[in-house]
Write a protein that holds these residues in place. Sequence first.
Motif: not given
Length: 225
Positions: A173-182
């Motif tokens: 779940r901690n990867l989702t915001p990172a992915k949203a930033l590119g």
Amino acid sequence: MTERLADIDTWIFDLDNTLYPPSAQLFDLIDARMGAFIMRLLGVDAIEARRVQKQYFHDHGTTMAGLMRHHGVHPEDFLIDVHAIALDRIAPDARLRAGLERLPGRRLIFTNADADYAARVLAARGIADLFDGVCDIRATRYTPKPDPAAYRMMVDHLGIDPKRSLFVEDMARNLTPAKALGMTTVWLDNGSESGHRDHLPDHVDFHVNDISDWLDTLPTPWGIS
């Protein structure tokens, strides 16, 4: 793989259960101290303390965030208490060190723990000198992953370009915001508690089970041997 990684110049790693294996059970010691802290704070037994602890972890990203919100706990009191553990369960890892050394560019830590504890863990693993910076829970103003605000503060604090950055994390779940930033994302699916929670395959670029195995498979077009 080579094409996706060619532009990466910043390698960001979670700390707990990422730069040491969950089998070390280091977090069990922290878990126990969290439970004792909650028992003292709320005057409850171990069963209720465990329930509160895990509920806040799932609902707020960290137990500490829940305690701050619902009980006015001062974060420093909590951080100092729960991280006062021995680190004799972890040791230097030559293979991990060699894999990290091969990475070009900066190596950074993004953790929901505090920087003092992070420094102790990195030293115990024999890799402290390989990292160029740490974004800890203090740097994010006690806002934990996976809150997107924590990631924005991390980007500013560490001075990174998300599109040229890769993030390795044991909690899906901690990867989702990172992915949203590119960012390029790596899910280290190594058996961490709740590691699969809110797993979204589209937000994971690389799904790996062992960090050293993964580092050993990376291409080395950068002239590093």
